[in-house]
Design a protein around this motif. Structure first.
Motif, short mmCIF file in Angstrom:
data_model
loop_
_atom_site.label_atom_id
_atom_site.label_comp_id
_atom_site.label_asym_id
_atom_site.label_seq_id
_atom_site.Cartn_x
_atom_site.Cartn_y
_atom_site.Cartn_z
N THR A 127 0.84 -1.21 0.00
CA THR A 127 0.00 0.00 0.00
C THR A 127 0.87 1.25 0.00
OG1 THR A 127 -1.70 -1.20 1.24
CG2 THR A 127 -1.84 1.20 1.21
N TYR A 128 1.90 1.19 0.80
CA TYR A 128 2.84 2.32 0.97
C TYR A 128 3.55 2.64 -0.34
CZ TYR A 128 6.26 4.87 3.86
OH TYR A 128 7.04 5.82 4.45
N ALA A 129 4.13 1.62 -1.00
CA ALA A 129 4.96 1.84 -2.19
C ALA A 129 4.14 2.07 -3.44
CB ALA A 129 5.88 0.64 -2.39
N SER A 182 11.47 -0.27 3.39
CA SER A 182 12.34 0.31 2.38
C SER A 182 12.84 -0.74 1.40
CB SER A 182 13.54 1.00 3.05
OG SER A 182 14.36 1.60 2.08
N SER A 183 13.31 -1.88 1.92
CA SER A 183 13.79 -2.94 1.03
C SER A 183 12.66 -3.52 0.20
CB SER A 183 14.45 -4.05 1.87
OG SER A 183 15.59 -3.57 2.52
N PHE A 184 11.53 -3.78 0.85
CA PHE A 184 10.39 -4.33 0.14
C PHE A 184 9.86 -3.34 -0.90
CE2 PHE A 184 5.81 -5.42 -0.17
CZ PHE A 184 5.92 -6.76 -0.52
N ASN A 185 9.75 -2.08 -0.48
CA ASN A 185 9.23 -1.06 -1.40
C ASN A 185 10.20 -0.76 -2.53
OD1 ASN A 185 7.13 -0.97 0.37
ND2 ASN A 185 7.60 1.05 1.19
N GLY A 186 11.51 -0.81 -2.22
CA GLY A 186 12.50 -0.57 -3.27
C GLY A 186 12.39 -1.60 -4.37
#
Length: 532
Positions: free
Chosen positions: A175-177, A347-351
């Protein structure tokens, strides 16, 4: 526990408010706005975002677990990365920003052709789906299950607690990314980066203080007396097996692996590609490289501290870090630290999600299915794909628990199916003007076949040795094809004037500083220092 949950949620809400304010300043319905944050990022944001994309619980847990089981050797995954960031700043970024690319496969299309781009995009997407994204979710779930006791609250097994936690992390991260794009991820990373520095160093300091009766310096003394000297040694024999890192690999397989990860991996590169100019991109890359010299002290070294506190009592080495956190961190700070870890996971997941969305939307969907799509259409397609990829990753994540050599070694081994041919294609593409588009296609297929065969052969060697040989073979095959069947015209990389290409004037001094810091670090953790 209620205070821990409250402080955790409070930290997340404050960061969320900051991110919303930052993303309101950007246009998320344009291609550059959604995928590259409007090409507006500065060096501190680039560096913190790169570090947070790179650092997550798979490192905190995986490398601490490796050090607990072996010695300081796994710090090579962290410390030697600074060499790769030098190459990124000096060699790769000037070419990438000159070409004005959004994705690494797009660079390969400019150098070779559209088919190479799509093949590489598919390989990246498969790697993210089956290896990277699930590993990030699983490692994060393992930590949060330990901190909040999810399995105990549910009255279930640890496996089911990890499944539930991984699902929640995946949904929140997606949801965030997916909604906020790269700008949302980068904005949050700048906040979580500060938290990671504070929280990261807090754990080893508290661990040493615990061993030293409240004094970290006394704790170091006790740690040296408690455990064998070889645990401090980071230079392992040439025939060492995983999770140890044999010393010759520092100059071969580890170097090649780091060059792929830091110089051609979309989830990392996308941050630097979003720079406002070359100078900011180079400063950001080298600042990240300098920070990588510190990470062994609060990641790998935690495994040594855990060994000093728990001895050989842990049945699963991947539990070394979470057990150390629960043992030494004051309950009042547990919520803050959980928020920092959550930020690293996000951050890692969204990246990886941001990179995957960009590659699928721009490299596969638009050219194959909808060439006339508008920017607004592409953003909608990217968001749908992102949610779908996140859902599949959630399903795969629990299966990482069955990895035989630990989750971090599993992740790096999986990358081996596609990392070396992609790196070889980019490097040869930069330095050779003659290699044709057919060459990387042949190499990509032959490498996957050869690496797959190596998995079934009784080879009693570290897998990075195999990748070292395969990388050399990949390069030689590319050059050989270019010799016998060269391009009809020499390749010329055009400047699309996307950003200012004036280089940073201190790039050489910063590079020397990173190399000197790496040498000092290895002297400390060698037979010349603590490992004697």
């Amino acid at each position: 526990m209620l205070f821990t949950v409250f402080s955790f949620l409070l930290c997340m809400v404050l960061v969320g408010v900051y991110v919303v304010k930052q993303t309101r300043k950007s246009s998320l319905d344009t291609q550059d706005g959604y995928f590259l944050a409007g090409r507006s990022l500065t060096a501190p944001v680039i560096a913190s975002s790169i570090i947070l994309t790179n650092l997550s619980t798979e490192q905190l847990i995986g490398q601490s677990g490796q050090a607990y089981a072996a010695n300081m050797g796994p710090m090579a995954w962290e410390a030697t990365s600074c060499i790769a960031t030098i190459f990124l700043a000096a060699l790769f970024l000037p070419r990438y920003l000159k070409a004005g690319i959004t994705t690494i496969p797009e660079f390969l299309e400019k150098r070779y052709d559209g088919r190479v781009k799509r093949i590489v995009s598919v390989l990246f997407l498969l790697g993210y789906l089956f290896c990277y994204l699930p590993t990030v979710l699983y490692s994060g779930a393992l930590v949060f299950n330990q901190i909040f006791g999810i399995d105990k609250m549910l009255g279930s097994s640890q496996f089911m607690g990890v499944v539930v936690t991984a699902t929640a992390l995946g949904i929140i991260g997606a949801t965030y990314a997916v909604i906020g794009g790269l700008k949302a991820s980068a904005s949050a990373d700048s906040i979580f980066g500060v938290g990671l520095i504070i929280g990261g160093f807090m754990i080893p300091l508290l661990g040493l203080a615990s061993l030293g009766g409240g004094n970290p310096l006394v704790g170091i003394q006790h740690l040296i007396e408690l455990i064998p000297a070889e645990k401090f040694n980071a230079i392992n024999p040439a025939n060492a097996q995983a999770p140890m890192v044999p010393w010759p690999l520092l100059f071969t397989g580890m170097l090649f692996n780091n060059l792929f990860y830091w110089c051609t991996n979309q989830s990392i590169i996308q941050r630097a590609l979003a720079a406002k100019n070359l100078k900011e991109a180079q400063k950001g890359a080298l600042l990240a490289g300098a920070f990588k010299l510190l990470t062994p002290l609060f990641i790998t070294f935690c495994g040594i501290i855990a060994y000093g506190k728990f001895g050989t009592t842990l049945t699963n080495s991947d539990l070394a870090y979470p057990m150390l956190v629960l043992d030494v961190l004051p309950k009042a700070l547990l919520g803050f630290f959980a928020a920092v870890l959550f930020g690293a996971i996000l951050s890692s997941f969204n990246g990886a999600l941001n990179g995957s969305i960009a590659m699928y939307t721009l490299d596969i969907h638009k050219p194959l299915f909808n060439p006339d799509a508008t920017d607004k259409d592409l953003v909608k397609i990217g968001r749908r794909f992102g949610f779908g990829l996140a859902a599949l990753s959630i399903v795969v994540a629990p299966l990482v628990s069955f990895a035989p050599t630990g989750l971090y070694d599993f992740l790096q081994s999986c990358f081996g199916f596609y990392n070396m041919p992609i790196l070889a294609a980019v490097i040869v593409g930069i330095f050779s003007k003659k290699v044709p588009a057919s060459a990387p296609k042949i190499v990509l297929i032959s490498h996957v076949i050869l690496y797959s065969i190596s998995k079934f052969l009784p080879l009693n060697v570290h897998y990075l040795y195999i990748l070292s040989v395969l990388f050399i073979i990949d390069v030689l095959v590319l050059l050989f094809i270019g010799k016998i069947h060269p391009r009809e015209t020499d390749f010329v990389l055009e400047d699309v004037k996307a950003v200012d290409l004036t280089p940073w004037k201190h790039i050489k001094a910063a590079s020397v500083f990173c190399v000197a810091g790496l040498v000092v670090l290895y002297i400390i953790f060698s037979p010349l220092g603590l490992g004697k």
